[in-house]
Scaffold this motif. Sequence first.
Motif, PDB file in Angstrom:
ATOM      1  N   LEU A 195     -58.723  60.365 -45.566  1.00 45.83           N
ATOM      2  CA  LEU A 195     -57.688  61.203 -46.166  1.00 45.83           C
ATOM      3  C   LEU A 195     -58.069  62.676 -46.166  1.00 45.83           C
ATOM      4  O   LEU A 195     -57.191  63.541 -46.073  1.00 45.83           O
ATOM      5  CB  LEU A 195     -57.395  60.737 -47.595  1.00 45.83           C
ATOM      6  N   ASN A 196     -59.352  62.983 -46.270  1.00 46.40           N
ATOM      7  CA  ASN A 196     -59.760  64.383 -46.221  1.00 46.40           C
ATOM      8  C   ASN A 196     -59.558  64.980 -44.835  1.00 46.40           C
ATOM      9  O   ASN A 196     -59.162  66.147 -44.704  1.00 46.40           O
ATOM     10  CB  ASN A 196     -61.219  64.536 -46.668  1.00 46.40           C
ATOM     11  N   LEU A 197     -59.805  64.199 -43.795  1.00 44.12           N
ATOM     12  CA  LEU A 197     -59.523  64.678 -42.445  1.00 44.12           C
ATOM     13  C   LEU A 197     -58.022  64.861 -42.240  1.00 44.12           C
ATOM     14  O   LEU A 197     -57.580  65.836 -41.620  1.00 44.12           O
ATOM     15  CB  LEU A 197     -60.088  63.712 -41.408  1.00 44.12           C
ATOM     16  N   ALA A 198     -57.235  63.933 -42.762  1.00 40.12           N
ATOM     17  CA  ALA A 198     -55.780  64.063 -42.658  1.00 40.12           C
ATOM     18  C   ALA A 198     -55.298  65.315 -43.377  1.00 40.12           C
ATOM     19  O   ALA A 198     -54.437  66.050 -42.874  1.00 40.12           O
ATOM     20  CB  ALA A 198     -55.105  62.821 -43.228  1.00 40.12           C
ATOM     21  N   ALA A 199     -55.856  65.576 -44.556  1.00 35.41           N
ATOM     22  CA  ALA A 199     -55.459  66.754 -45.324  1.00 35.41           C
ATOM     23  C   ALA A 199     -55.843  68.043 -44.606  1.00 35.41           C
ATOM     24  O   ALA A 199     -55.125  69.044 -44.666  1.00 35.41           O
ATOM     25  CB  ALA A 199     -56.097  66.713 -46.705  1.00 35.41           C
ATOM     26  N   ALA A 200     -56.978  68.029 -43.908  1.00 35.45           N
ATOM     27  CA  ALA A 200     -57.483  69.237 -43.266  1.00 35.45           C
ATOM     28  C   ALA A 200     -56.782  69.554 -41.950  1.00 35.45           C
ATOM     29  O   ALA A 200     -56.633  70.730 -41.589  1.00 35.45           O
ATOM     30  CB  ALA A 200     -58.987  69.103 -43.034  1.00 35.45           C
ATOM     31  N   TYR A 201     -56.332  68.528 -41.224  1.00 40.26           N
ATOM     32  CA  TYR A 201     -55.868  68.761 -39.858  1.00 40.26           C
ATOM     33  C   TYR A 201     -54.393  68.444 -39.613  1.00 40.26           C
ATOM     34  O   TYR A 201     -53.906  68.672 -38.509  1.00 40.26           O
ATOM     35  CB  TYR A 201     -56.729  67.952 -38.875  1.00 40.26           C
TER      36      TYR A 201
END
Length: 265
Positions: A195-201
């Motif tokens: 989810l952090n990668l989704a939020a960042a990119y």
Amino acid sequence: MRLALSGVSVRIDSSPIVAECDLTVEDGERVGLVGPNGSGKTSLLRTVYRALDPFAGSVALSGDDVTTLSQREVARRAALVAQDSTPDFDFTVEEVVAMGRGPWLRAFESTTGGGDATITAALERVRLADHRARRLSTLSGGERQRALVARALAQESPLLLLDEPTNHLDVHAALELLELVKDLERATLCVLHDLNLAAAYCDRIYVLHGGRIVADGPPAEVLDPELVRTVFGVTCTHLTHPVTGGLLLAFSPQQPVRSPHSVKG
């Protein structure tokens, strides 16, 4: 290029997998698809490139229903980097990237030989030009994923479909790959676990839960603590990333509910 799913439902062997899903990806937009294991993310993605036909609803690429398009025409519009999509045979990096030219070639036309400017440009874009003669099996996990992205680039399709592209990659390789995808500035639909990668990119995120889309919108709005608790079963706290200033999610296990009968005293 615009991707539009309208009321898409998918069944496999009569079992419902996803139901009544609406999803769009606009030209140049990066859209994430997240959800727990078994929520239907990959099945929904597979309807876009016709690996699965919807039980109901429609999938349109640039306004055309994919069921009216040939597989070659679908491949000209959407390029896929799938899970575990390494070829069965041990091809060289150049040979793997050349496979992306398939939808544009006439029968029996060769894609090998190193003279194709599109293949060379794709290799240079992912920084693998010096590795073109190496066997895919000799590359690191991150390099193999970059080679598969290069194959998608050589396909010259305006829509990029990514199914768990960071799966099994270390932190450095995962960030490097997503930075590469971000710089491509192509319409992108990406299935992600992190989810952090989704939020960042991602510009927008769709959340699948139990085969249905339960939320969509910008990451900071969609990934609110209550939704994360309900869908993923973890406690979530919103933080600000100290370097990027973007959303950073901190997770902790939900505390189990204790029965009053378990209290000693």
